[in-house]
Scaffold this motif. Structure first.
Motif, PDB file in Angstrom:
ATOM      1  N   PRO A   1      42.158  40.372  35.609  1.00 20.90           N
ATOM      2  CA  PRO A   1      42.663  41.222  36.696  1.00 20.90           C
ATOM      3  C   PRO A   1      42.803  40.411  37.986  1.00 20.90           C
ATOM      4  CG  PRO A   1      40.335  41.659  36.325  1.00 20.90           C
ATOM      5  CD  PRO A   1      40.732  40.571  35.359  1.00 20.90           C
ATOM      6  N   LEU A   2      43.949  39.748  38.118  1.00 20.92           N
ATOM      7  CA  LEU A   2      44.175  38.840  39.242  1.00 20.92           C
ATOM      8  C   LEU A   2      44.113  39.567  40.579  1.00 20.92           C
ATOM      9  CD1 LEU A   2      44.879  35.837  39.771  1.00 20.92           C
ATOM     10  CD2 LEU A   2      47.291  36.496  39.711  1.00 20.92           C
ATOM     11  N   HIS A   3      44.525  40.837  40.578  1.00 18.80           N
ATOM     12  CA  HIS A   3      44.464  41.657  41.793  1.00 18.80           C
ATOM     13  C   HIS A   3      44.523  43.130  41.372  1.00 18.80           C
ATOM     14  CE1 HIS A   3      48.717  42.486  41.211  1.00 18.80           C
ATOM     15  NE2 HIS A   3      48.960  41.183  41.147  1.00 18.80           N
ATOM     16  N   PRO A   4      44.087  44.049  42.241  1.00 17.88           N
ATOM     17  CA  PRO A   4      44.260  45.473  41.920  1.00 17.88           C
ATOM     18  C   PRO A   4      45.760  45.789  41.828  1.00 17.88           C
ATOM     19  CG  PRO A   4      42.736  45.163  43.763  1.00 17.88           C
ATOM     20  CD  PRO A   4      43.394  43.842  43.519  1.00 17.88           C
ATOM     21  N   PRO A   5      46.159  46.746  40.984  1.00 14.35           N
ATOM     22  CA  PRO A   5      47.581  47.076  40.859  1.00 14.35           C
ATOM     23  C   PRO A   5      48.229  47.377  42.214  1.00 14.35           C
ATOM     24  CG  PRO A   5      46.344  48.166  39.145  1.00 14.35           C
ATOM     25  CD  PRO A   5      45.333  47.545  40.068  1.00 14.35           C
ATOM     26  N   GLY A   6      49.374  46.724  42.455  1.00 14.38           N
ATOM     27  CA  GLY A   6      50.112  46.949  43.695  1.00 14.38           C
ATOM     28  C   GLY A   6      49.521  46.294  44.925  1.00 14.38           C
TER      29      GLY A   6
ATOM     30  N   LYS B   1      45.083  41.070  47.522  1.00 17.72           N
ATOM     31  CA  LYS B   1      43.641  41.052  47.219  1.00 17.72           C
ATOM     32  C   LYS B   1      43.409  40.212  45.952  1.00 17.72           C
ATOM     33  CE  LYS B   1      41.010  44.658  47.976  1.00 17.72           C
ATOM     34  NZ  LYS B   1      40.280  44.392  49.215  1.00 17.72           N
ATOM     35  N   SER B   2      43.725  38.945  46.042  1.00 16.61           N
ATOM     36  CA  SER B   2      43.701  38.060  44.868  1.00 16.61           C
ATOM     37  C   SER B   2      42.281  37.658  44.465  1.00 16.61           C
ATOM     38  CB  SER B   2      44.508  36.801  45.166  1.00 16.61           C
ATOM     39  OG  SER B   2      44.411  35.899  44.095  1.00 16.61           O
ATOM     40  N   ARG B   3      42.093  37.554  43.146  1.00 21.67           N
ATOM     41  CA  ARG B   3      40.812  37.065  42.610  1.00 21.67           C
ATOM     42  C   ARG B   3      41.008  35.695  41.964  1.00 21.67           C
ATOM     43  NH1 ARG B   3      40.735  42.623  40.093  1.00 21.67           N
ATOM     44  NH2 ARG B   3      39.702  43.970  41.599  1.00 21.67           N
ATOM     45  N   ALA B   4      42.053  34.984  42.387  1.00 25.10           N
ATOM     46  CA  ALA B   4      42.358  33.674  41.800  1.00 25.10           C
ATOM     47  C   ALA B   4      41.180  32.709  41.928  1.00 25.10           C
ATOM     48  CB  ALA B   4      43.602  33.078  42.450  1.00 25.10           C
ATOM     49  N   ASP B   5      40.407  32.834  43.018  1.00 23.98           N
ATOM     50  CA  ASP B   5      39.268  31.922  43.223  1.00 23.98           C
ATOM     51  C   ASP B   5      38.240  32.057  42.106  1.00 23.98           C
ATOM     52  OD1 ASP B   5      40.487  31.099  45.500  1.00 23.98           O
ATOM     53  OD2 ASP B   5      39.052  32.006  46.899  1.00 23.98           O
TER      54      ASP B   5
END
Length: 198
Positions: free
Chosen positions: A114-119, A123-127
């Motif tokens: 889940p790279l980010h919440p939908p839409g 709010k990226s979680r790439a880190d």
């Protein structure tokens, strides 16, 4: 306490430990497909149910609690004395990435990360993904609202499941069967593991 369901290989080269997401359990189609396909190819699969699911709760706790549940289980996963690949789908993939280095995971398999919440791509979680610190394979559905394959950081090792959503479901109109989608997924994972443990 978390619960492990083992799918053992005859002469295993490694253990692939997989946890579920925040909205489902180990009966998810991708986890079932890997548990069915990989033991014959030399990999033991350990499906991990987080303590909150075992307790019958409907909502996942905070990330720190998920990490604690996973970490507590690690000695049982490592006990066969084989390299352990940490993995999971969605929230389970995040747990595997966050704890990989600390636990000494050999690699990470991130299913439907889940790279980010939908839409909300800001709010990226790439880190979390890039911070795993070990070889990481992402398997992502082409239509995943939590992050499409093209949104991942450059250099991410990624296999795309054509037409797949966050649960790797494919619309009937796509003309692709679930079996074909799951074969794409299991073949990609087996090939990647062979590259690591060949």
């Amino acid at each position: 306490m978390a619960r492990i369901t083992w799918h053992r290989a005859g002469a295993p080269r490694a253990v692939l430990a997989l946890s579920h997401g925040a909205g489902g359990g180990i009966e998810a189609r991708d986890l079932r497909a890997l548990a069915a396909a990989l033991p014959a190819r030399g990999y033991t699969v350990a499906l991990v149910e987080q303590p909150w699911r075992v307790a019958g709760k409907k909502v996942a706790p905070a990330p720190k609690t998920l990490d604690t549940g996973w970490t507590a289980l690690w000695p049982a996963l490592a006990e066969p004395g084989l390299p352990v690949v940490a993995g999971g789908r969605s929230a389970g993939a995040r747990v595997a990435c966050r704890t990989a280095r600390e636990l000494g995971a050999h690699a990470v398999l991130a299913l439907a990360f889940p790279l980010h919440p939908p839409g909300r791509p800001e709010k990226s979680r790439a880190d979390e993904l890039t911070g795993a610190g070990v070889p990481t394979l992402v398997v992502q559905g082409a239509r995943d609202p939590f992050g499409r394959p093209g949104e991942f950081p450059p250099g991410t090792e990624l296999t795309e499941v054509a037409y797949g959503d966050h649960g790797f479901a494919v619309p009937k109109s796509a003309g692709v069967t679930e079996a074909a989608s799951m074969a794409t997924l299991t073949d990609a994972v087996a090939g990647w593991l062979d590259g690591l443990f060949g």
